[in-house]
Design an enzyme around this catalytic site. Sequence first.
Site, PDB file in Angstrom:
ATOM      1  N   LYS A   1      45.795  58.584  24.315  1.00  0.00           N
ATOM      2  CA  LYS A   1      45.632  57.122  24.440  1.00  0.00           C
ATOM      3  C   LYS A   1      46.682  56.562  25.405  1.00  0.00           C
ATOM      4  CE  LYS A   1      42.111  56.486  21.811  1.00  0.00           C
ATOM      5  NZ  LYS A   1      40.865  55.937  22.325  1.00  0.00           N
TER       6      LYS A   1
ATOM      7  N   SER B   1      45.297  52.363  20.683  1.00  0.00           N
ATOM      8  CA  SER B   1      45.623  52.554  19.267  1.00  0.00           C
ATOM      9  C   SER B   1      47.101  52.312  19.035  1.00  0.00           C
ATOM     10  CB  SER B   1      45.280  54.005  18.903  1.00  0.00           C
ATOM     11  OG  SER B   1      45.861  54.353  17.682  1.00  0.00           O
TER      12      SER B   1
ATOM     13  N   TYR C   1      46.586  63.087  19.932  1.00  0.00           N
ATOM     14  CA  TYR C   1      45.656  61.946  20.009  1.00  0.00           C
ATOM     15  C   TYR C   1      46.360  60.735  20.625  1.00  0.00           C
ATOM     16  CZ  TYR C   1      43.139  57.800  18.358  1.00  0.00           C
ATOM     17  OH  TYR C   1      42.516  56.572  18.285  1.00  0.00           O
TER      18      TYR C   1
HETATM   19  N1  LIG Z   1      38.730  53.580  13.731  1.00  0.00           N
HETATM   20  C1  LIG Z   1      39.989  53.179  13.890  1.00  0.00           C
HETATM   21  O1  LIG Z   1      40.646  52.733  12.937  1.00  0.00           O
HETATM   22  C2  LIG Z   1      40.640  53.236  15.262  1.00  0.00           C
HETATM   23  C3  LIG Z   1      41.991  52.877  15.378  1.00  0.00           C
HETATM   24  C4  LIG Z   1      42.574  52.895  16.649  1.00  0.00           C
HETATM   25  C5  LIG Z   1      41.831  53.249  17.761  1.00  0.00           C
HETATM   26  N2  LIG Z   1      40.520  53.618  17.607  1.00  0.00           N
HETATM   27  C6  LIG Z   1      39.761  53.981  18.814  1.00  0.00           C
HETATM   28  O2  LIG Z   1      38.585  53.179  18.859  1.00  0.00           O
HETATM   29  C7  LIG Z   1      37.508  53.893  19.457  1.00  0.00           C
HETATM   30  C8  LIG Z   1      36.300  53.856  18.552  1.00  0.00           C
HETATM   31  O3  LIG Z   1      36.641  54.426  17.291  1.00  0.00           O
HETATM   32  P1  LIG Z   1      35.537  54.603  16.156  1.00  0.00           P
HETATM   33  O4  LIG Z   1      36.240  54.648  14.859  1.00  0.00           O
HETATM   34  O5  LIG Z   1      34.462  53.626  16.382  1.00  0.00           O
HETATM   35  O6  LIG Z   1      35.018  56.074  16.490  1.00  0.00           O
HETATM   36  P2  LIG Z   1      33.530  56.676  16.473  1.00  0.00           P
HETATM   37  O7  LIG Z   1      33.676  58.150  16.512  1.00  0.00           O
HETATM   38  O8  LIG Z   1      32.751  56.055  15.372  1.00  0.00           O
HETATM   39  O9  LIG Z   1      32.946  56.146  17.866  1.00  0.00           O
HETATM   40  C9  LIG Z   1      33.195  56.789  19.090  1.00  0.00           C
HETATM   41  C10 LIG Z   1      31.870  56.890  19.815  1.00  0.00           C
HETATM   42  O10 LIG Z   1      32.094  57.462  21.110  1.00  0.00           O
HETATM   43  C11 LIG Z   1      31.096  58.418  21.367  1.00  0.00           C
HETATM   44  N3  LIG Z   1      31.632  59.404  22.309  1.00  0.00           N
HETATM   45  C12 LIG Z   1      32.712  60.227  22.123  1.00  0.00           C
HETATM   46  N4  LIG Z   1      32.881  61.006  23.202  1.00  0.00           N
HETATM   47  C13 LIG Z   1      31.912  60.659  24.086  1.00  0.00           C
HETATM   48  C14 LIG Z   1      31.555  61.123  25.377  1.00  0.00           C
HETATM   49  N5  LIG Z   1      32.226  62.144  25.959  1.00  0.00           N
HETATM   50  N6  LIG Z   1      30.535  60.550  26.029  1.00  0.00           N
HETATM   51  C15 LIG Z   1      29.820  59.536  25.434  1.00  0.00           C
HETATM   52  N7  LIG Z   1      30.092  59.075  24.205  1.00  0.00           N
HETATM   53  C16 LIG Z   1      31.117  59.637  23.533  1.00  0.00           C
HETATM   54  C17 LIG Z   1      30.753  59.021  20.018  1.00  0.00           C
HETATM   55  O11 LIG Z   1      29.465  59.610  19.982  1.00  0.00           O
HETATM   56  C18 LIG Z   1      30.868  57.803  19.101  1.00  0.00           C
HETATM   57  O12 LIG Z   1      29.631  57.108  18.978  1.00  0.00           O
HETATM   58  C19 LIG Z   1      38.046  55.298  19.748  1.00  0.00           C
HETATM   59  O13 LIG Z   1      38.452  55.335  21.095  1.00  0.00           O
HETATM   60  C20 LIG Z   1      39.248  55.409  18.825  1.00  0.00           C
HETATM   61  O14 LIG Z   1      40.207  56.290  19.354  1.00  0.00           O
HETATM   62  C21 LIG Z   1      39.916  53.625  16.392  1.00  0.00           C
END
Ligand SMILES: NC(=O)c1ccc[n+]([C@@H]2O[C@H](COP(=O)([O-])OP(=O)(O)OC[C@H]3O[C@@H](n4cnc5c(N)ncnc54)[C@H](O)[C@@H]3O)[C@@H](O)[C@H]2O)c1
Length: 323
Positions: A142, A114, A138
């Site tokens: 990362k 991120s 957070y």
């Molecule tokens: N959405 C954004 O704008 C953004 C920006 C920067 C980084 N990220 C990173 O991208 C990744 C995905 O983000 P997102 O928005 O799709 O989030 P999200 O919450 O929609 O998806 C994360 C998924 O991981 C699963 N998960 C979490 N912990 C788990 C575990 N212990 N075991 C198995 N599954 C698990 C959840 O059930 C979920 O389906 C994350 O790592 C987040 O930190 C997202």
Amino acid sequence: MAVLVVGGAGYIGSHTALALKRRGYEAIIYDNLGAGHAELAPGFELIVGDISDASKLAPVLRRVNAVMHFAAHAYVGESVVNPRKYFQNNVLGGISLLNAVLDSKVRKFIFSSSCAVYGTPAKVPMSEDLPRVPVNPYGVTKLIFEQALEAYGPAYGLGYINLRYFNAAGADESGTIGEMHSPETHLIPSAFEAIRGQRPALDIFGDKYPTPDGTCVRDYIHVSDLAEAHVLALEYLAGGTSQAVNLGTGRGYSVREILSAIKRVTGREVSSRMAPPRAGDPAELVADPTRAQELLNWKAKRSLDEIVATAWKWDERVRPTPK
Ligand SMILES: NC(=O)c1ccc[n+]([C@@H]2O[C@H](COP(=O)([O-])OP(=O)(O)OC[C@H]3O[C@@H](n4cnc5c(N)ncnc54)[C@H](O)[C@@H]3O)[C@@H](O)[C@H]2O)c1
């Protein structure tokens, strides 16, 4: 080639599984469904399990050639009040997954990092060589995982890419998958909730920032552009060296500009109200996407209006406006 999409029943992971499938790869989704949804994995093999469960991971790791790791908790504010939850899942759980990968034959790993690893940037647009000084737990989780990969990579011959996303937004053009966070904290779906009266109004956190209209500026990147970058990163790893790569458009929009785009695209006005600035919220976060273009031959293709239009189409499907 088969890819294990860990966290693939979530927002970005589900779009990436679809992008892999469209390019002819087999994608297997592994997710504990804590924040994910089986509906976001239509037509995919979905294994319900936790990243810390090495015995559940071992058999499926024997069937794949690469791992993409999306699974994490991702609410900045929650990470401040409950850091234990974040270190437990994003660091301890993440390292447990990484060790399970090392115990298999898989040597290609793509990590959802991120722009939060940079903290408050000294300069914008932000290139990958800026210092990493996260300003919330957070972002620290990362950074720790990135550092684990930087140590494991050369020591164990693991090829990795740390993909540093800016603000993911929008939904697949098909309207079949999209963002389903609960609670919703991202700007565009939160604005849709305000349009429908599902929240009293959209909170604008501060309007005295040193930006053209005083509201925070962010780099909104279409989730399908992000997803396609993962496929290119995987292909790059076949011969290229491990890297950190920003994924953003290089163009920032303020909160007020997003609300105008929503009005332009949906014809609906977002009711908003001023709220105090959030601690540690930088004025402007915009990617320098040069490295992604040079290494991965990737560039964001979709516009802000496409982001809003696809997000609205999806949102109207899952949470229709009351007639
Ligand atoms: N959405 C954004 O704008 C953004 C920006 C920067 C980084 N990220 C990173 O991208 C990744 C995905 O983000 P997102 O928005 O799709 O989030 P999200 O919450 O929609 O998806 C994360 C998924 O991981 C699963 N998960 C979490 N912990 C788990 C575990 N212990 N075991 C198995 N599954 C698990 C959840 O059930 C979920 O389906 C994350 O790592 C987040 O930190 C997202």
